[in-house]
Write an enzyme that holds these catalytic residues in place. Structure first.
Site, short mmCIF file in Angstrom:
data_model
loop_
_atom_site.label_atom_id
_atom_site.label_comp_id
_atom_site.label_asym_id
_atom_site.label_seq_id
_atom_site.Cartn_x
_atom_site.Cartn_y
_atom_site.Cartn_z
N SER A 87 -0.36 9.55 3.01
CA SER A 87 -0.65 10.74 2.20
C SER A 87 -1.07 11.89 3.12
O SER A 87 -1.34 11.70 4.31
CB SER A 87 -1.78 10.44 1.21
OG SER A 87 -3.03 10.36 1.89
N ARG A 97 0.86 -1.18 0.00
CA ARG A 97 0.00 0.00 0.00
C ARG A 97 0.90 1.24 0.00
O ARG A 97 1.98 1.24 0.60
CB ARG A 97 -0.91 0.00 1.23
CG ARG A 97 -1.89 1.18 1.23
CD ARG A 97 -2.72 1.22 2.49
NE ARG A 97 -3.52 2.44 2.53
CZ ARG A 97 -3.90 3.05 3.65
NH1 ARG A 97 -3.55 2.55 4.83
NH2 ARG A 97 -4.61 4.16 3.60
N HIS A 98 0.46 2.29 -0.67
CA HIS A 98 1.22 3.53 -0.73
C HIS A 98 1.53 4.06 0.68
O HIS A 98 0.85 3.76 1.66
CB HIS A 98 0.46 4.60 -1.52
CG HIS A 98 -0.83 5.02 -0.87
ND1 HIS A 98 -0.89 5.92 0.17
CD2 HIS A 98 -2.11 4.63 -1.09
CE1 HIS A 98 -2.14 6.09 0.55
NE2 HIS A 98 -2.91 5.31 -0.19
N THR A 115 -9.81 9.75 1.42
CA THR A 115 -9.09 10.21 0.23
C THR A 115 -9.83 9.85 -1.04
O THR A 115 -10.09 10.69 -1.89
CB THR A 115 -7.67 9.60 0.19
OG1 THR A 115 -7.06 9.71 1.46
CG2 THR A 115 -6.83 10.30 -0.87
N GLU A 124 -7.29 4.03 -6.56
CA GLU A 124 -8.25 3.93 -5.44
C GLU A 124 -9.66 4.17 -5.97
O GLU A 124 -9.88 4.89 -6.95
CB GLU A 124 -7.90 4.96 -4.37
CG GLU A 124 -8.80 4.92 -3.14
CD GLU A 124 -8.80 3.57 -2.43
OE1 GLU A 124 -9.48 2.64 -2.94
OE2 GLU A 124 -8.16 3.46 -1.36
N ASN A 142 -4.46 11.04 4.46
CA ASN A 142 -4.36 10.01 5.51
C ASN A 142 -3.97 10.65 6.84
O ASN A 142 -4.55 10.33 7.89
CB ASN A 142 -3.29 8.97 5.17
CG ASN A 142 -3.61 8.10 3.98
OD1 ASN A 142 -2.70 7.61 3.33
ND2 ASN A 142 -4.88 7.89 3.70
#
Length: 242
Positions: free
Chosen positions: A50, A46-47, A59, A125, A53
């Site tokens: 952000s 997972r990224h 998001t 996403e 986040n």
């Protein structure tokens, strides 16, 4: 490998269409399990954190940057990766691209090799419509595993599943045609729930929609076949009806 070069890598492998198939075609192609030509190591991440986040907001499809903390997470993630991958994938969103870029550039003292890297919008996403930007909140429909629920102007998990199955069908063809053995995918929470559910052949949509994945963490799978798992069979059957 700088992210701006992500579509310019040389190599023998091509990833062709980016097409999202309809349920009828998906069901036809997966009437029987699709077996790969070998066991494939698939690493799914997972990224990193952000900006949204960090603010504990939803998001969705917003294209936001990762935070300073997220950059550190991505760099540290690189040291958990293997030194070689045949192919790597990220979404079209900046937070996925930047995470993959920093991890590959800094991991293993810069000694990670990836033969070819692709951006694919099917990994984006899910759109959460009017919920985007709101504080993270409990959604009753998700809690009961409702794959058809979509927020106003948003996307359902049914639609995400079509994207992910379409991606995996193309990936399975590519693996068989090119004798691919190791894959790396950098994605997002919603599509990752569906992908993990497919790879683990989960039966219950409630279980799948409850999956949670920390930022910049890595999941490792041995992938050797693709099938429509139990948690998607009702959807696939319903969508086939005239």
């Amino acid at each position: 490998m700088p992210i701006q070069e992500i579509q310019k890598c040389n190599g023998p492998v091509s990833f062709r269409t980016g097409k999202i198939l309809g349920w009828e075609e998906i069901s036809e192609r997966l009437q029987d399990s699709v077996w790969l030509s070998r066991n494939v190591e698939l690493h799914l991440i997972r990224h990193a954190e952000s900006e949204v986040n960090a603010d504990k907001r939803i998001t969705g499809s917003q294209d936001v940057q990762i935070t300073t903390k997220g950059q550190i997470q991505a760099i540290n993630l690189g040291n958990k990766l293997d030194e070689y991958y045949d192919m790597a994938f990220c979404s079209s969103l900046q937070r996925s691209q930047k995470t993959l870029d920093l991890a590959l550039e800094n991991g293993r003292n810069g000694r990670i090799t990836v033969e070819k890297i692709f951006k694919d919008k099917r990994l984006d996403e899910r759109s959460l419509g009017v919920l985007e930007g709101q504080k993270v909140q409990w959604i009753p429909a998700y809690a009961v595993g409702d794959m058809n629920y979509a927020p106003e102007n948003g996307e359902s998990y049914d639609e995400v599943a079509r994207r992910i199955l379409s991606f995996l069908l193309e990936l399975a063809d590519c693996v068989r045609d090119n004798d691919i053995g190791k894959l790396l995918i950098c994605g997002h929470m919603g599509p990752m729930r569906i992908m993990v559910g497919i790879l683990e052949e989960q039966e219950d949509p409630v279980t799948v929609l409850r999956f949670g994945f920390p930022n910049a963490d890595i999941l490792k799978f041995t992938w050797n076949r693709l099938k429509i798992p139990g948690f998607l069979k009702n959807i696939a059957s319903e969508r086939e009806l005239p």
